[in-house]
Design a protein around this motif. Structure first.
Motif, PDB file in Angstrom:
ATOM      1  N   TYR A  67     -32.018  47.385   4.774  1.00  0.00           N
ATOM      2  CA  TYR A  67     -32.239  48.122   6.019  1.00  0.00           C
ATOM      3  C   TYR A  67     -33.159  49.316   5.805  1.00  0.00           C
TER       4      TYR A  67
ATOM      5  N   SER B 279     -37.322  42.633   7.902  1.00  0.00           N
ATOM      6  CA  SER B 279     -36.500  42.291   9.058  1.00  0.00           C
ATOM      7  C   SER B 279     -35.284  41.510   8.574  1.00  0.00           C
TER       8      SER B 279
ATOM      9  N   SER C 114     -32.921  40.296  10.459  1.00  0.00           N
ATOM     10  CA  SER C 114     -32.759  39.126  11.330  1.00  0.00           C
ATOM     11  C   SER C 114     -33.772  38.035  10.966  1.00  0.00           C
TER      12      SER C 114
ATOM     13  N   TYR D 136     -32.399  36.255   8.060  1.00  0.00           N
ATOM     14  CA  TYR D 136     -31.354  35.330   8.524  1.00  0.00           C
ATOM     15  C   TYR D 136     -31.981  34.037   9.044  1.00  0.00           C
ATOM     16  N   LEU D 137     -33.010  34.188   9.873  1.00  0.00           N
ATOM     17  CA  LEU D 137     -33.666  33.009  10.446  1.00  0.00           C
ATOM     18  C   LEU D 137     -34.291  32.142   9.349  1.00  0.00           C
TER      19      LEU D 137
ATOM     20  N   SER E  17     -22.859  35.051   6.661  1.00  0.00           N
ATOM     21  CA  SER E  17     -23.641  36.289   6.758  1.00  0.00           C
ATOM     22  C   SER E  17     -22.774  37.518   7.003  1.00  0.00           C
ATOM     23  N   ARG E  18     -21.545  37.311   7.494  1.00  0.00           N
ATOM     24  CA  ARG E  18     -20.660  38.445   7.790  1.00  0.00           C
ATOM     25  C   ARG E  18     -19.516  38.568   6.786  1.00  0.00           C
TER      26      ARG E  18
ATOM     27  N   LEU F 107     -28.449  35.992  14.707  1.00  0.00           N
ATOM     28  CA  LEU F 107     -29.641  36.845  14.731  1.00  0.00           C
ATOM     29  C   LEU F 107     -29.332  38.199  15.344  1.00  0.00           C
ATOM     30  N   TRP F 108     -28.539  38.201  16.414  1.00  0.00           N
ATOM     31  CA  TRP F 108     -28.187  39.472  17.069  1.00  0.00           C
ATOM     32  C   TRP F 108     -27.356  40.343  16.131  1.00  0.00           C
TER      33      TRP F 108
ATOM     34  N   ALA G  26     -27.254  40.226  12.840  1.00  0.00           N
ATOM     35  CA  ALA G  26     -28.082  40.674  11.715  1.00  0.00           C
ATOM     36  C   ALA G  26     -28.926  41.881  12.099  1.00  0.00           C
ATOM     37  N   LYS G  27     -29.377  41.911  13.362  1.00  0.00           N
ATOM     38  CA  LYS G  27     -30.227  42.991  13.811  1.00  0.00           C
ATOM     39  C   LYS G  27     -29.461  44.234  14.203  1.00  0.00           C
ATOM     40  N   ASN G  28     -28.279  44.056  14.819  1.00  0.00           N
ATOM     41  CA  ASN G  28     -27.595  45.171  15.437  1.00  0.00           C
ATOM     42  C   ASN G  28     -26.325  45.634  14.732  1.00  0.00           C
TER      43      ASN G  28
END
Length: 241
Positions: A90, A95, A97, A100-101, A163-164, A232-233, A235-237
Motif C-alpha cells: 500500500y 495497485s 486491486s 488481485y485481478l 485474499s482475506r 476487487l472492492w 482489495a482496494k478499500n
C-alpha cells in the motif's frame, strides 16, 4: 501488462502453475485409465455414447479440478502475507486491486489449460473408442466450456477467501467444507441452492446429459462476477490489519 508479468513471475515461485498443470495431466490420465477398465460397462449404459463419455468420466475429473482450485487459491496469496508484504504494497506505486485481478486471471488461464488437456483426452477416447459416427466434436466443446464456466464461481470465491485470510488453513478448510456440503446438496432440484458455488461446479458431474443447463450457466456467470467484484472492492478499500 507489466503488473501481469510481475505476478506471473511471483506465481512461478508459489507453485500454483505446476499444481494446475498436474491437475490437467492427472485428469487426462484418469479419463484414459477409467475408460480402458470400464469400457464395456460404460458403453452398455442406456445413454447416448456422448453422454456416457462426458458425464460418466467427468465426476472424478471434477473432484481433481475442485481440489486443484482450492489448493492453488490457498497458495496464491500465501506469499503476500509472509513478512507482511501485502501491507507494504500500500506504500508502493502498486495497485493492490490490480494485483488481485492478475492473480485471478493467471489462475483462470492455468485452469483453462488443465480443462483443455482433460478434454483432449476425452476427444481422443471419443474418436477411437466410441461406436462409429457417435463422436460429436460440438458436444465435446460445449461441455468443455460448460464445465469451465461452472468451475469459475468456486475459483473466484476461493481467491476472495484466500485474499482475506492470513492463515492458509482457513481457505483450505472453507474449500473442504464447500466440497462436502456441495456433494450433499448437488442432487437437489432447488434453484436456491445455485447460490452455493460448489453446487454449481458439481452440477455437470451429477447430470445424466452432456447438454449445458442454461440456468446453471447463468448462475455461474453471475456468481463469478459477484465474487470477483467483491474481491476487487475489498482489495482496494479494506486494508490489511
Amino acid at each position: 501488462m507489466n503488473a501481469l508479468a510481475v505476478e506471473l513471475r511471483k506465481e512461478k515461485r508459489t507453485g500454483v502453475i505446476p499444481v494446475l498443470l498436474a491437475v490437467g495431466i492427472l485428469g487426462a490420465a484418469y479419463a484414459f485409465l477409467n475408460f480402458i477398465v470400464r469400457k464395456d460397462t460404460l458403453l452398455g449404459l442406456p445413454l447416448p455414447p456422448m453422454d456416457v463419455l462426458l458425464t460418466q468420466l467427468y465426476g472424478m475429473i471434477m473432484v481433481l479440478n475442485m481440489f486443484g482450485i482450492v489448493v492453488s487459491a490457498c497458495m496464491v496469496y500465501n506469499m503476500e502475507f509472509k513478512g507482511n508484504a501485502v501491507k507494504k504494497m500500500y506504500m508502493l506505486p502498486i495497485s493492490v486491486s490490480g494485483m488481485y485481478l492478475c492473480k485471478f486471471l493467471i489462475l483462470s488461464a492455468m485452469f483453462l489449460v488443465a480443462v483443455v488437456l482433460q478434454n483432449l483426452a476425452l476427444m481422443q477416447i471419443g474418436m477411437t473408442d466410441l461406436p462409429q459416427g457417435a463422436f460429436e466434436m460440438g458436444t465435446l466443446v460445449r461441455f468443455a466450456g460448460y464445465s469451465f464456466l461452472t468451475s469459475m464461481p468456486v475459483l473466484s470465491f476461493m481467491v476472495l477467501v484466500s485474499s482475506r485470510s492470513i492463515n492458509m488453513w482457513i481457505p483450505l478448510g472453507v474449500g473442504v467444507a464447500g466440497f462436502l456440503s456441495g456433494m450433499a446438496l448437488a442432487n437437489s432440484g432447488s434453484g436456491l441452492l445455485l447460490a452455493h458455488p460448489f453446487v454449481i461446479m458439481l452440477k455437470p458431474a451429477v447430470a445424466m446429459s452432456a447438454q449445458p443447463d442454461i440456468t446453471v450457466t447463468k448462475a455461474a456467470v453471475i456468481e463469478t462476477l459477484l465474487f470477483l467484484g467483491a474481491g476487487l472492492w475489498m482489495a482496494k478499500n479494506l486494508r490489511y490489519e
